[in-house]
Scaffold this motif. Structure first.
Motif, PDB file in Angstrom:
ATOM      1  N   LYS A   8       0.868  -1.229  -0.049  1.00  0.00           N
ATOM      2  CA  LYS A   8       0.095  -0.139   0.072  1.00  0.00           C
ATOM      3  C   LYS A   8       0.944   1.161  -0.158  1.00  0.00           C
ATOM      4  CE  LYS A   8      -3.505   2.338   2.673  1.00  0.00           C
ATOM      5  NZ  LYS A   8      -4.449   2.205   3.995  1.00  0.00           N
ATOM      6  N   GLU A   9       1.960   1.399   0.770  1.00  0.00           N
ATOM      7  CA  GLU A   9       2.761   2.392   0.932  1.00  0.00           C
ATOM      8  C   GLU A   9       3.638   2.528  -0.215  1.00  0.00           C
ATOM      9  OE1 GLU A   9       2.624  -0.356   3.245  1.00  0.00           O
ATOM     10  OE2 GLU A   9       1.932   0.582   5.001  1.00  0.00           O
ATOM     11  N   ASN A  10       4.108   1.665  -0.995  1.00  0.00           N
ATOM     12  CA  ASN A  10       4.852   1.750  -2.310  1.00  0.00           C
ATOM     13  C   ASN A  10       3.823   2.176  -3.400  1.00  0.00           C
ATOM     14  OD1 ASN A  10       7.034   1.077  -0.867  1.00  0.00           O
ATOM     15  ND2 ASN A  10       7.239  -0.921  -1.728  1.00  0.00           N
ATOM     16  N   ARG A  11       2.540   1.742  -3.254  1.00  0.00           N
ATOM     17  CA  ARG A  11       1.620   2.336  -4.433  1.00  0.00           C
ATOM     18  C   ARG A  11       1.431   3.829  -4.172  1.00  0.00           C
ATOM     19  NH1 ARG A  11      -0.535  -2.841  -3.291  1.00  0.00           N
ATOM     20  NH2 ARG A  11      -2.127  -2.103  -2.057  1.00  0.00           N
ATOM     21  N   ALA A  12       1.262   4.089  -2.955  1.00  0.00           N
ATOM     22  CA  ALA A  12       1.168   5.559  -2.809  1.00  0.00           C
ATOM     23  C   ALA A  12       2.468   6.303  -3.327  1.00  0.00           C
ATOM     24  CB  ALA A  12       0.877   5.948  -1.431  1.00  0.00           C
ATOM     25  N   LEU A  13       3.365   5.845  -2.941  1.00  0.00           N
ATOM     26  CA  LEU A  13       4.698   6.503  -3.631  1.00  0.00           C
ATOM     27  C   LEU A  13       4.797   6.468  -5.066  1.00  0.00           C
ATOM     28  CD1 LEU A  13       7.419   7.813  -3.137  1.00  0.00           C
ATOM     29  CD2 LEU A  13       8.292   5.668  -3.048  1.00  0.00           C
ATOM     30  N   GLN A  14       4.189   5.641  -5.747  1.00  0.00           N
ATOM     31  CA  GLN A  14       4.248   5.364  -7.109  1.00  0.00           C
ATOM     32  C   GLN A  14       3.209   6.578  -7.731  1.00  0.00           C
ATOM     33  OE1 GLN A  14       1.323   4.031  -9.200  1.00  0.00           O
ATOM     34  NE2 GLN A  14       2.653   4.349 -11.199  1.00  0.00           N
ATOM     35  N   GLN A  15       2.198   6.570  -7.083  1.00  0.00           N
ATOM     36  CA  GLN A  15       1.214   7.785  -7.529  1.00  0.00           C
ATOM     37  C   GLN A  15       1.756   9.180  -7.331  1.00  0.00           C
ATOM     38  OE1 GLN A  15      -2.242   6.821  -4.813  1.00  0.00           O
ATOM     39  NE2 GLN A  15      -2.967   5.460  -6.218  1.00  0.00           N
ATOM     40  N   VAL A  16       2.595   9.381  -6.303  1.00  0.00           N
ATOM     41  CA  VAL A  16       3.310  10.487  -6.078  1.00  0.00           C
ATOM     42  C   VAL A  16       4.298  10.747  -7.334  1.00  0.00           C
ATOM     43  CG1 VAL A  16       5.028  12.004  -4.905  1.00  0.00           C
ATOM     44  CG2 VAL A  16       3.101  10.910  -3.736  1.00  0.00           C
ATOM     45  N   VAL A  17       5.344   9.785  -7.703  1.00  0.00           N
ATOM     46  CA  VAL A  17       6.096   9.906  -8.800  1.00  0.00           C
ATOM     47  C   VAL A  17       5.311   9.921 -10.019  1.00  0.00           C
ATOM     48  CG1 VAL A  17       7.720   8.334  -9.999  1.00  0.00           C
ATOM     49  CG2 VAL A  17       7.653   8.531  -7.507  1.00  0.00           C
ATOM     50  N   ALA A  18       4.307   9.243 -10.399  1.00  0.00           N
ATOM     51  CA  ALA A  18       3.481   9.653 -11.627  1.00  0.00           C
ATOM     52  C   ALA A  18       2.860  10.945 -11.706  1.00  0.00           C
ATOM     53  CB  ALA A  18       2.325   8.550 -11.457  1.00  0.00           C
ATOM     54  N   MET A  20       4.042  13.565 -10.213  1.00  0.00           N
ATOM     55  CA  MET A  20       5.240  14.496 -10.468  1.00  0.00           C
ATOM     56  C   MET A  20       5.630  14.381 -12.138  1.00  0.00           C
ATOM     57  SD  MET A  20       5.611  16.248  -7.818  1.00  0.00           S
ATOM     58  CE  MET A  20       7.149  17.043  -7.742  1.00  0.00           C
ATOM     59  N   SER A  21       5.557  13.357 -12.694  1.00  0.00           N
ATOM     60  CA  SER A  21       6.124  12.985 -13.851  1.00  0.00           C
ATOM     61  C   SER A  21       5.142  13.760 -14.874  1.00  0.00           C
ATOM     62  CB  SER A  21       6.290  11.815 -14.169  1.00  0.00           C
ATOM     63  OG  SER A  21       5.110  11.095 -14.187  1.00  0.00           O
ATOM     64  N   ILE A  22       3.686  13.880 -14.525  1.00  0.00           N
ATOM     65  CA  ILE A  22       3.108  14.574 -15.356  1.00  0.00           C
ATOM     66  C   ILE A  22       3.186  16.020 -15.540  1.00  0.00           C
ATOM     67  CG2 ILE A  22       0.429  15.301 -15.579  1.00  0.00           C
ATOM     68  CD1 ILE A  22      -0.248  12.632 -14.198  1.00  0.00           C
ATOM     69  N   GLU A  23       3.863  16.580 -14.541  1.00  0.00           N
ATOM     70  CA  GLU A  23       4.197  18.021 -14.795  1.00  0.00           C
ATOM     71  C   GLU A  23       5.959  17.963 -15.108  1.00  0.00           C
ATOM     72  OE1 GLU A  23       2.291  20.621 -14.118  1.00  0.00           O
ATOM     73  OE2 GLU A  23       0.589  19.078 -13.585  1.00  0.00           O
ATOM     74  N   ASP A  24       6.459  16.973 -15.461  1.00  0.00           N
ATOM     75  CA  ASP A  24       7.729  16.930 -16.120  1.00  0.00           C
ATOM     76  C   ASP A  24       8.788  17.193 -15.116  1.00  0.00           C
ATOM     77  OD1 ASP A  24       7.195  16.224 -18.699  1.00  0.00           O
ATOM     78  OD2 ASP A  24       6.941  18.485 -19.222  1.00  0.00           O
ATOM     79  N   MET A  25       8.414  16.797 -13.632  1.00  0.00           N
ATOM     80  CA  MET A  25       9.381  16.853 -12.561  1.00  0.00           C
ATOM     81  C   MET A  25       9.443  15.365 -12.263  1.00  0.00           C
ATOM     82  SD  MET A  25       7.235  19.681 -10.530  1.00  0.00           S
ATOM     83  CE  MET A  25       8.234  20.201  -9.321  1.00  0.00           C
ATOM     84  N   TYR A  26      10.986  14.930 -12.252  1.00  0.00           N
ATOM     85  CA  TYR A  26      11.468  13.668 -12.021  1.00  0.00           C
ATOM     86  C   TYR A  26      12.182  13.700 -10.845  1.00  0.00           C
ATOM     87  CZ  TYR A  26       9.413  13.259 -16.506  1.00  0.00           C
ATOM     88  OH  TYR A  26       8.445  13.242 -17.512  1.00  0.00           O
ATOM     89  N   PHE A  27      12.203  12.519 -10.172  1.00  0.00           N
ATOM     90  CA  PHE A  27      13.293  12.119  -9.120  1.00  0.00           C
ATOM     91  C   PHE A  27      14.329  11.225  -9.481  1.00  0.00           C
ATOM     92  CE2 PHE A  27       8.852  12.222  -7.077  1.00  0.00           C
ATOM     93  CZ  PHE A  27       9.133  13.646  -6.070  1.00  0.00           C
TER      94      PHE A  27
END
Length: 58
Positions: A8-18, A20-27
């Protein structure tokens, strides 16, 4: 490529990453690993925030 357990925690993190990537901001991989440490409870978000401030403060 970073492979993580499907929790569950990693899916939430994946949603954050996704989002941010929509806004062309990558980690970078290093920061993602640190965020995973936070999601696992190995580090607090405040500790991570302080690390980022220390690294990028002028």
């Amino acid at each position: 490529m970073l492979v993580v357990e499907n929790t569950k925690e990693n899916r939430a993190l994946q949603q954050v990453v996704a989002t941010m990537s929509i806004e062309d901001m990558y980690f970078d991989k290093d920061f993602l690993e640190k965020m995973l440490q936070v999601s696992k409870g190995e580090k607090t978000s405040e500790q991570l925030r302080q690390e980022v401030l220390k690294k990028y403060a002028r």
